[in-house]
Design an enzyme around this catalytic site. Structure first.
Site, short mmCIF file in Angstrom:
data_model
loop_
_atom_site.label_atom_id
_atom_site.label_comp_id
_atom_site.label_asym_id
_atom_site.label_seq_id
_atom_site.Cartn_x
_atom_site.Cartn_y
_atom_site.Cartn_z
N ASP A 129 0.85 -1.18 0.00
CA ASP A 129 0.00 0.00 0.00
C ASP A 129 0.89 1.24 0.00
O ASP A 129 2.10 1.15 -0.14
CB ASP A 129 -0.98 0.00 1.18
CG ASP A 129 -0.26 -0.04 2.53
OD1 ASP A 129 0.95 0.28 2.59
OD2 ASP A 129 -0.91 -0.38 3.54
N CYS B 241 4.20 1.79 2.24
CA CYS B 241 5.25 0.78 2.21
C CYS B 241 6.64 1.33 2.50
O CYS B 241 7.44 0.67 3.15
CB CYS B 241 5.23 0.03 0.88
SG CYS B 241 5.71 0.99 -0.55
N HIS C 278 7.44 1.07 -4.69
CA HIS C 278 7.25 0.02 -3.70
C HIS C 278 8.60 -0.44 -3.18
O HIS C 278 9.54 -0.62 -3.96
CB HIS C 278 6.49 -1.17 -4.29
CG HIS C 278 6.23 -2.25 -3.28
ND1 HIS C 278 5.27 -2.14 -2.30
CD2 HIS C 278 6.86 -3.43 -3.07
CE1 HIS C 278 5.29 -3.22 -1.54
NE2 HIS C 278 6.25 -4.02 -1.98
#
Length: 391
Positions: free
Chosen positions: A133, A136, A348
């Protein structure tokens, strides 16, 4: 259920400004109420949760403000003991096996990423995937910090962080409209944003001290496994990090206005039209962190300064360039602790493990603020030990 999960993934990736990653896998364990009912039976029928509600919602579905929960926390703990019994970081996997499984084919990008993982494997053995999400970057950094800390940072020892929210609200009026994820309850319902953030800052201090007090790396890992379960405790800690970043950003802005020296990234942080002062930085950037956006590169520098910790990131899409390994910030590698992350796209972040990867300074070394002369506080052994930095 798989179709619903794909729709959830697509919504999250759209909020992050990218396309859905076809290799993205869901975390183990039940993710919808139907899954929970199938596993735990009729005990969940009276919780008042819609059949269509996904217990692992995407970032774009988080309410934009505090939410009062009608169901007591103890009821969830008793009725659904295993819903939260899953860490926000997946179990360790071999780096090279992960690379081969996730980046098949001979495209230019696949070849480049696999080469980056090969280089990463020369230092680390395994990888832990972090829940995907918009928290992160914060989650991966805090996990690494807590799971490897053997000494609290200097600022945590000398500053009263529980008062920061109240002081910032009194000085600049920045806290009143703070947005919390739905999992973050308002205590007994009477808390305002200042009181709620005070509670989370106290939680951050307590968990950090608990991690430092662990007798071994394994014990710290077990502590983090209990903390990073996706519930209020974890998200409250991440909101505390956001407040820590805002406090440091405000201090830097004041110094800039007074003509003092600040790190170079501060000029970039406040050169943006959407972030020319702490108020616009909060409203246009920090308040969206965890909801509809992640950390930008300049904000990674701020996070490092806020924690007084160097964040070393292996940027796999930059393999074979000078930016393959980037430090946030890059001017305290010798005197601040260091944690390591890995990213394929600067959006990410995952956690490399299996080798010394965390706070790579001995236990008797603590981060010293810039305005304290090193010779006043640093012993000969400490000066020697600082060779164990992030290289």
């Amino acid at each position: 259920m798989k179709r619903k999960r794909r729709r959830k993934n697509a919504a999250v990736m759209e909020a992050m400004g990218g396309e859905e990653d076809p290799k993205e896998e869901a975390h183990q364990g039940p993710s919808t109420l139907a899954d929970v009912r199938e596993e735990y039976g009729p005990a969940v029928e009276d919780l008042g949760v819609s059949e269509e509600e996904d217990l692992y919602r995407g970032a774009d579905e988080l309410p934009q403000g505090p939410v009062k929960h009608a169901v007591p926390e103890t009821l969830f703990e008793i009725t659904l003991p295993k819903v939260e019994d899953r860490c926000s970081l997946e179990p360790m996997v071999d780096i090279l096996s992960y690379s081969e499984n996730e980046w098949k084919g001979n495209t230019t990008k696949s070849t480049l990423i696999r080469k980056g993982y090969t280089k990463l494997s020369q230092r680390f053995e395994s990888l832990r995937r972090v829940r995907g999400d918009n928290y992160c970057a914060l989650r991966a950094t805090l996990f690494q910090v807590l799971s490897t800390s053997t000494q609290p940072p200097f600022w945590l020892q000398v500053e009263h962080i529980s008062t920061w929210a109240e002081e910032l609200e009194a000085r600049e009026g920045l806290i009143g409209q703070w947005m919390f994820p739905s999992e973050c309850r308002q205590g007994n319902g009477s808390e305002d944003a200042v009181q709620q953030l005070k509670r989370y800052m106290e939680l951050l201090e307590n968990r950090w001290q608990a991690a430092v007090g662990c007798s071994s790396m394994e014990e710290r890992q077990r502590l983090c496994e209990r903390v990073f379960q996706g519930g209020e405790e974890e998200l409250g800690l991440l909101e505390a990090l956001k407040l820590l970043m805002l406090v440091r950003a405000s201090e830097f802005h004041t110094t800039m206005q007074e003509g003092g020296d600040v790190p170079v990234f501060c000029w970039l942080l406040y050169a943006r039209d959407s972030s020319d002062c702490p108020r616009t930085f909060l409203s246009n950037h920090l308040s969206r962190l965890g909801f509809s956006g992640g950390l930008e590169q300049v904000e990674m520098f701020l996070l490092g300064y806020a924690l007084q910790c160097t964040i070393q990131v292996y940027r796999l899409y930059m393999t074979d360039t000078e930016e393959f390994v980037t430090y946030y910030p890059d001017d305290h590698k010798e005197d601040w602790p260091c944690v390591c992350l890995v990213t394929e796209d600067d959006r990410h972040y995952n956690v490399p493990v299996g080798q010394p990867n965390g706070l790579q300074v001995p236990e008797d070394v603590i981060a010293i603020p810039e305005d304290v002369p090193p010779d006043c506080l640093e012993s000969k052994s400490q000066k020697t030990s600082r060779q164990a930095d992030c290289h």
